[in-house]
Design a protein around this motif. Structure first.
Motif, PDB file in Angstrom:
ATOM      1  N   VAL A 109       0.858  -1.185   0.000  1.00 48.29           N
ATOM      2  CA  VAL A 109       0.000   0.000   0.000  1.00 48.29           C
ATOM      3  C   VAL A 109       0.895   1.237   0.000  1.00 48.29           C
ATOM      4  CG1 VAL A 109      -1.882  -1.166   1.197  1.00 48.29           C
ATOM      5  CG2 VAL A 109      -0.144   0.053   2.518  1.00 48.29           C
ATOM      6  N   CYS A 110       0.349   2.331  -0.475  1.00 50.53           N
ATOM      7  CA  CYS A 110       1.114   3.572  -0.539  1.00 50.53           C
ATOM      8  C   CYS A 110       1.296   4.163   0.858  1.00 50.53           C
ATOM      9  CB  CYS A 110       0.388   4.586  -1.427  1.00 50.53           C
ATOM     10  SG  CYS A 110       0.172   4.057  -3.137  1.00 50.53           S
ATOM     11  N   HIS A 111       2.492   4.679   1.108  1.00 45.28           N
ATOM     12  CA  HIS A 111       2.787   5.313   2.388  1.00 45.28           C
ATOM     13  C   HIS A 111       2.903   6.827   2.258  1.00 45.28           C
ATOM     14  CE1 HIS A 111       3.472   1.614   4.755  1.00 45.28           C
ATOM     15  NE2 HIS A 111       3.802   1.108   3.583  1.00 45.28           N
ATOM     16  N   GLU A 112       2.745   7.327   1.064  1.00 52.40           N
ATOM     17  CA  GLU A 112       2.729   8.783   0.846  1.00 52.40           C
ATOM     18  C   GLU A 112       2.051   9.056  -0.493  1.00 52.40           C
ATOM     19  OE1 GLU A 112       4.630   9.799  -1.819  1.00 52.40           O
ATOM     20  OE2 GLU A 112       5.977   8.100  -2.062  1.00 52.40           O
ATOM     21  N   HIS A 113       1.632  10.285  -0.674  1.00 53.07           N
ATOM     22  CA  HIS A 113       1.026  10.711  -1.938  1.00 53.07           C
ATOM     23  C   HIS A 113       1.669  12.020  -2.381  1.00 53.07           C
ATOM     24  CE1 HIS A 113      -1.856  10.730  -5.140  1.00 53.07           C
ATOM     25  NE2 HIS A 113      -2.442  11.848  -4.737  1.00 53.07           N
ATOM     26  N   ASP A 114       3.001  12.095  -2.221  1.00 56.41           N
ATOM     27  CA  ASP A 114       3.734  13.318  -2.526  1.00 56.41           C
ATOM     28  C   ASP A 114       3.705  13.671  -4.006  1.00 56.41           C
ATOM     29  OD1 ASP A 114       4.280  13.223   0.137  1.00 56.41           O
ATOM     30  OD2 ASP A 114       6.397  12.654  -0.083  1.00 56.41           O
ATOM     31  N   ILE A 115       3.394  12.719  -4.861  1.00 57.43           N
ATOM     32  CA  ILE A 115       3.348  12.980  -6.300  1.00 57.43           C
ATOM     33  C   ILE A 115       2.382  14.127  -6.607  1.00 57.43           C
ATOM     34  CG2 ILE A 115       1.532  11.266  -6.693  1.00 57.43           C
ATOM     35  CD1 ILE A 115       4.426  11.936  -9.114  1.00 57.43           C
ATOM     36  N   ALA A 116       1.356  14.299  -5.769  1.00 56.75           N
ATOM     37  CA  ALA A 116       0.345  15.335  -6.020  1.00 56.75           C
ATOM     38  C   ALA A 116       0.936  16.743  -5.932  1.00 56.75           C
ATOM     39  CB  ALA A 116      -0.807  15.191  -5.032  1.00 56.75           C
ATOM     40  N   GLN A 117       2.109  16.907  -5.273  1.00 55.26           N
ATOM     41  CA  GLN A 117       2.756  18.221  -5.215  1.00 55.26           C
ATOM     42  C   GLN A 117       3.250  18.650  -6.590  1.00 55.26           C
ATOM     43  OE1 GLN A 117       5.847  18.299  -2.230  1.00 55.26           O
ATOM     44  NE2 GLN A 117       4.681  16.940  -0.859  1.00 55.26           N
ATOM     45  N   TYR A 118       3.550  17.689  -7.434  1.00 54.75           N
ATOM     46  CA  TYR A 118       4.124  17.989  -8.750  1.00 54.75           C
ATOM     47  C   TYR A 118       3.178  17.663  -9.906  1.00 54.75           C
ATOM     48  CZ  TYR A 118       8.136  17.857  -5.657  1.00 54.75           C
ATOM     49  OH  TYR A 118       8.995  18.091  -4.616  1.00 54.75           O
ATOM     50  N   VAL A 119       2.282  16.696  -9.690  1.00 53.25           N
ATOM     51  CA  VAL A 119       1.251  16.366 -10.678  1.00 53.25           C
ATOM     52  C   VAL A 119      -0.076  16.429  -9.931  1.00 53.25           C
ATOM     53  CG1 VAL A 119       0.496  14.728 -12.439  1.00 53.25           C
ATOM     54  CG2 VAL A 119       2.914  14.776 -11.755  1.00 53.25           C
ATOM     55  N   PRO A 120      -0.658  17.603  -9.826  1.00 52.72           N
ATOM     56  CA  PRO A 120      -1.856  17.784  -8.985  1.00 52.72           C
ATOM     57  C   PRO A 120      -3.017  16.894  -9.435  1.00 52.72           C
ATOM     58  CG  PRO A 120      -0.907  19.902  -9.607  1.00 52.72           C
ATOM     59  CD  PRO A 120      -0.207  18.871 -10.428  1.00 52.72           C
ATOM     60  N   ASP A 121      -3.784  16.437  -8.455  1.00 45.94           N
ATOM     61  CA  ASP A 121      -4.962  15.617  -8.724  1.00 45.94           C
ATOM     62  C   ASP A 121      -6.173  16.513  -8.949  1.00 45.94           C
ATOM     63  OD1 ASP A 121      -3.652  13.143  -8.402  1.00 45.94           O
ATOM     64  OD2 ASP A 121      -3.846  13.283  -6.215  1.00 45.94           O
ATOM     65  N   ALA A 122      -6.885  16.264 -10.023  1.00 47.46           N
ATOM     66  CA  ALA A 122      -8.153  16.944 -10.264  1.00 47.46           C
ATOM     67  C   ALA A 122      -9.220  16.295  -9.394  1.00 47.46           C
ATOM     68  CB  ALA A 122      -8.518  16.832 -11.749  1.00 47.46           C
ATOM     69  N   PRO A 123     -10.391  16.933  -9.238  1.00 47.53           N
ATOM     70  CA  PRO A 123     -11.476  16.315  -8.451  1.00 47.53           C
ATOM     71  C   PRO A 123     -11.813  14.915  -8.987  1.00 47.53           C
ATOM     72  CG  PRO A 123     -11.992  18.603  -8.931  1.00 47.53           C
ATOM     73  CD  PRO A 123     -10.745  18.286  -9.701  1.00 47.53           C
ATOM     74  N   GLY A 124     -11.946  13.979  -8.055  1.00 49.35           N
ATOM     75  CA  GLY A 124     -12.260  12.614  -8.456  1.00 49.35           C
ATOM     76  C   GLY A 124     -11.076  11.816  -8.945  1.00 49.35           C
ATOM     77  N   ARG A 125      -9.882  12.364  -8.833  1.00 49.53           N
ATOM     78  CA  ARG A 125      -8.686  11.640  -9.240  1.00 49.53           C
ATOM     79  C   ARG A 125      -7.748  11.495  -8.054  1.00 49.53           C
ATOM     80  NH1 ARG A 125      -8.688  11.834 -14.921  1.00 49.53           N
ATOM     81  NH2 ARG A 125      -7.059  10.247 -14.799  1.00 49.53           N
ATOM     82  N   PRO A 126      -7.040  10.379  -7.920  1.00 49.43           N
ATOM     83  CA  PRO A 126      -7.083   9.196  -8.780  1.00 49.43           C
ATOM     84  C   PRO A 126      -8.469   8.539  -8.783  1.00 49.43           C
ATOM     85  CG  PRO A 126      -5.215   9.118  -7.261  1.00 49.43           C
ATOM     86  CD  PRO A 126      -6.105  10.212  -6.785  1.00 49.43           C
ATOM     87  N   LEU A 127      -8.734   7.781  -9.819  1.00 51.35           N
ATOM     88  CA  LEU A 127     -10.033   7.144  -9.979  1.00 51.35           C
ATOM     89  C   LEU A 127     -10.280   6.103  -8.900  1.00 51.35           C
ATOM     90  CD1 LEU A 127     -10.147   6.472 -13.829  1.00 51.35           C
ATOM     91  CD2 LEU A 127     -11.487   8.159 -12.569  1.00 51.35           C
ATOM     92  N   PRO A 128     -11.485   6.049  -8.345  1.00 51.35           N
ATOM     93  CA  PRO A 128     -11.839   4.946  -7.447  1.00 51.35           C
ATOM     94  C   PRO A 128     -11.791   3.617  -8.199  1.00 51.35           C
ATOM     95  CG  PRO A 128     -13.415   6.748  -7.268  1.00 51.35           C
ATOM     96  CD  PRO A 128     -12.560   7.046  -8.459  1.00 51.35           C
ATOM     97  N   PHE A 129     -11.621   2.533  -7.468  1.00 42.33           N
ATOM     98  CA  PHE A 129     -11.471   1.213  -8.062  1.00 42.33           C
ATOM     99  C   PHE A 129     -12.665   0.846  -8.951  1.00 42.33           C
ATOM    100  CE2 PHE A 129     -12.147  -3.437  -7.747  1.00 42.33           C
ATOM    101  CZ  PHE A 129     -10.981  -3.871  -8.364  1.00 42.33           C
ATOM    102  N   ASP A 130     -13.888   1.065  -8.466  1.00 41.41           N
ATOM    103  CA  ASP A 130     -15.068   0.681  -9.237  1.00 41.41           C
ATOM    104  C   ASP A 130     -15.149   1.446 -10.552  1.00 41.41           C
ATOM    105  OD1 ASP A 130     -15.618  -0.932  -7.115  1.00 41.41           O
ATOM    106  OD2 ASP A 130     -17.535  -0.010  -6.583  1.00 41.41           O
ATOM    107  N   GLU A 131     -14.760   2.704 -10.529  1.00 41.85           N
ATOM    108  CA  GLU A 131     -14.823   3.493 -11.767  1.00 41.85           C
ATOM    109  C   GLU A 131     -13.754   3.042 -12.753  1.00 41.85           C
ATOM    110  OE1 GLU A 131     -14.906   8.173 -13.224  1.00 41.85           O
ATOM    111  OE2 GLU A 131     -15.051   7.653 -11.096  1.00 41.85           O
ATOM    112  N   ALA A 132     -12.566   2.722 -12.253  1.00 43.25           N
ATOM    113  CA  ALA A 132     -11.523   2.200 -13.130  1.00 43.25           C
ATOM    114  C   ALA A 132     -11.971   0.883 -13.773  1.00 43.25           C
ATOM    115  CB  ALA A 132     -10.226   1.991 -12.344  1.00 43.25           C
ATOM    116  N   LEU A 133     -12.636   0.025 -12.986  1.00 40.74           N
ATOM    117  CA  LEU A 133     -13.171  -1.221 -13.533  1.00 40.74           C
ATOM    118  C   LEU A 133     -14.213  -0.946 -14.615  1.00 40.74           C
ATOM    119  CD1 LEU A 133     -13.798  -3.681 -10.552  1.00 40.74           C
ATOM    120  CD2 LEU A 133     -12.093  -3.878 -12.355  1.00 40.74           C
ATOM    121  N   SER A 134     -15.124  -0.026 -14.365  1.00 43.86           N
ATOM    122  CA  SER A 134     -16.186   0.285 -15.324  1.00 43.86           C
ATOM    123  C   SER A 134     -15.609   0.767 -16.646  1.00 43.86           C
ATOM    124  CB  SER A 134     -17.128   1.356 -14.750  1.00 43.86           C
ATOM    125  OG  SER A 134     -17.807   0.885 -13.607  1.00 43.86           O
TER     126      SER A 134
END
Length: 544
Positions: free
Chosen positions: A284-309
């Motif tokens: 499992v992830c222990h940090e989400h520092d990537i968002a400082q350089y590649v910002p997440d838009a609303p709803g991102r990253p995608l939830p598992f069910d949406e990625a499956l769909s």
């Protein structure tokens, strides 16, 4: 402005290795769409020529284990993407990975490359290196090599990637769909953090413009932490399947698990084993520092069910741009065709057949290009099935890889246990065997016009034996060629004349014609809805 203070529209020159693979084949168009220039390094550049983006990207021949070709490919490059690994090339694949990474890092330094971007595996915290699977251990070591080099590096670490055509998704999909009751290994209770492929691509593209002082690894994952059991249950729900019953048992080792997965899914045991071994430990992830350089838009990253769909939608709409089998099987033959000028000589067996066709060349070609997968091979389905099972039993890919697209093929596509080596639209389809064989084999299919202007189908099977076993193999199967190859030529000609266009195999057509008069055809239920929840926004054709 971008995260590094430079113009958001900055045009970089990017080198992509592994462009014929699952992630690389999707990253190239994303980089092009972002406004960057792209050069692809490939051992066989011809495999990339039929991709929709081929005319927009430069392709050069080379291999990451060859310093000279890597040096040539690095000239003028700003950002170099390393998306290859040597898994499956033999027991010493870790040595190959290590050597290739060092060559890549050294040549990037020599060429003045601004950044290396690498996609590796998410490793468990607190687990000794010697306890990791060879696959995860090698992925981690490659990342360390890049971080230790003078060139700033971005090392992305992901666990299970969910996307149409990914090996992880195909394994999850087929296990859940085919087994309503499952006796499973204990690793189904191990927690992991899956991520949608479109988020992986977003992070890869965003990594190109990170500030020069960023030189580190990043954990990347979706918002859901799930066990594999949770993922199968949620897949069944999203796909509209009845409830699945899962019974874990402790006696299935990674080796036994990989063979079990290989029997049930299209993923061969050789690839299933590193996937299952990676599930022994919690990742499992222990940090989400990537968002400082590649910002997440609303709803991102995608939830598992949406990625499956999204993945299921792509599969059902036949819009899978790349698959786990897009890359050649490690160790597959790359020798020249026996008719090529640089053929080295030696024994060559050939089975050639011709059939007149009462149809246009266009109609014949439609059938030829539609062979394999659900359309079948137009002769002796049982014989082909047995050969596929024997191949899987021997550790090969078997027939379950199917096709990427039900109607169109491109050079480099996997086609059951073949690889598309050459296509001349309307004329030639050449396949190279990737099954386990004591030699090299090809199958050629031609749509031609004879001297009198009539359509003709021509078919050639070629086999170059390796040693005495290779000769014995050819002569042991030769008695069946009249049934298999002769029937194939005859039924392809009939299918073209009948206008089926490869949409159904000749064997299936025969079964339908033989149905009893007045017998009602069985009605198949429509495909289940991807999800009872509100449909996600339409995916970009360049994504998922």
């Amino acid at each position: 402005m971008a995260a590094d203070g430079q113009p958001a529209g900055q045009r970089l020159h990017c080198l992509v290795t592994g462009a014929s693979g699952y992630i690389g084949g999707r990253l190239v168009p994303e980089l092009l769409e972002a406004g960057h220039r792209v050069r692809c390094l490939a051992r066989s550049p011809g495999k990339l020529r039929d991709h929709p983006w081929a005319a927009e990207a430069e392709t050069v021949r080379g291999d990451v284990t060859d310093p000279e070709s890597v040096a040539a490919a690095m000239r003028g490059i700003d950002v170099a993407y390393y998306l290859v690994h040597a898994l499956g090339t033999g027991s010493r694949f870790e040595d190959t990975d290590r050597a290739a990474a060092r060559i890549f890092a050294e040549q990037a330094r020599a060429a003045g490359v601004r950044r290396i971007v690498y996609l590796g595996g998410l490793t468990p915290r607190g687990v000794p290196e010697e306890s990791l699977s060879p696959h995860l251990r090698s992925r981690a070591e490659v990342g360390e090599i890049f971080l230790a080099s003078p060139v700033p590096a971005t090392v992305l670490r992901a666990a299970v990637v969910i996307g149409s055509g990914s090996a992880s998704f195909e394994m999850l999909r087929y296990l859940t769909e085919r087994l309503p009751v499952m006796v499973t290994p204990s690793w189904v209770h191990t927690r992991t953090q899956p991520i949608g492929v479109r988020d992986v691509l977003r992070y890869l593209v965003g990594s190109a413009t990170m500030p020069d002082d960023v030189d580190r690894g990043f954990d990347i994952g979706g918002p859901d932490v799930l066990t594999y059991r949770d993922m199968m249950i949620r897949y069944a729900s999203v796909a509209g399947l009845p409830r699945r019953f899962i019974v874990p048992v402790p006696v299935l080792t990674p080796r036994l698990s990989s063979h079990w997965v290989g029997l049930v899914t299209p993923v061969p045991a050789s690839l299933a084993r590193p996937l299952t071994e990676s599930l022994r430990h919690e990742v499992v992830c222990h940090e989400h520092d990537i968002a400082q350089y590649v910002p997440d838009a609303p709803g991102r990253p995608l939830p598992f069910d949406e990625a499956l769909s999204l993945a299921l939608r792509r599969v059902r709409e036949a819009q899978v741009s790349t698959r786990w089998s897009s890359a050649s099987v490690p160790g597959a033959p790359s020798d020249p065709l026996p008719t090529d000028p640089d053929w080295a000589g030696g024994s060559l067996y050939e089975d050639e057949r011709h059939r007149p066709v009462d149809a246009s060349r266009e109609a014949l070609w439609k059938v030829v290009e539609g062979v394999g997968g659900e359309n079948g091979w137009y002769s002796s389905p049982l014989a082909w099935a047995v050969r596929g099972w024997l191949d899987r039993f021997a550790g090969g890919v078997g027939l379950r890889r199917g096709r990427r697209d039900t109607e169109r093929l491109r050079v480099g596509d996997s086609l059951d246990f073949w690889r598309v080596e050459e296509i001349e639209p309307g004329h030639l389809l050449r396949l190279r065997a990737e099954m386990r064989l004591p030699g090299l084999a090809w199958l050629e299919m031609y749509a031609e016009t004879d001297d009198e202007g009539r359509t003709r189908y021509r078919q050639r099977a070629l086999f170059h034996p390796r040693g005495l076993l290779g000769h014995a193999y050819w002569w042991s199967v030769a008695p069946f060629h009249a049934v298999v190859f002769g029937g194939m030529a005859r039924n392809i000609a009939r299918a073209a004349a009948g206008g089926t266009g490869g949409r159904r195999s000749a064997a299936r057509a025969t079964r339908i014609r033989r149905a009893r008069p007045g017998r009602r055809k069985r009605q198949h239920p429509p495909s289940p809805s991807p999800s009872p929840s509100p449909a996600p926004a339409p995916a970009s054709p360049r994504q998922e």
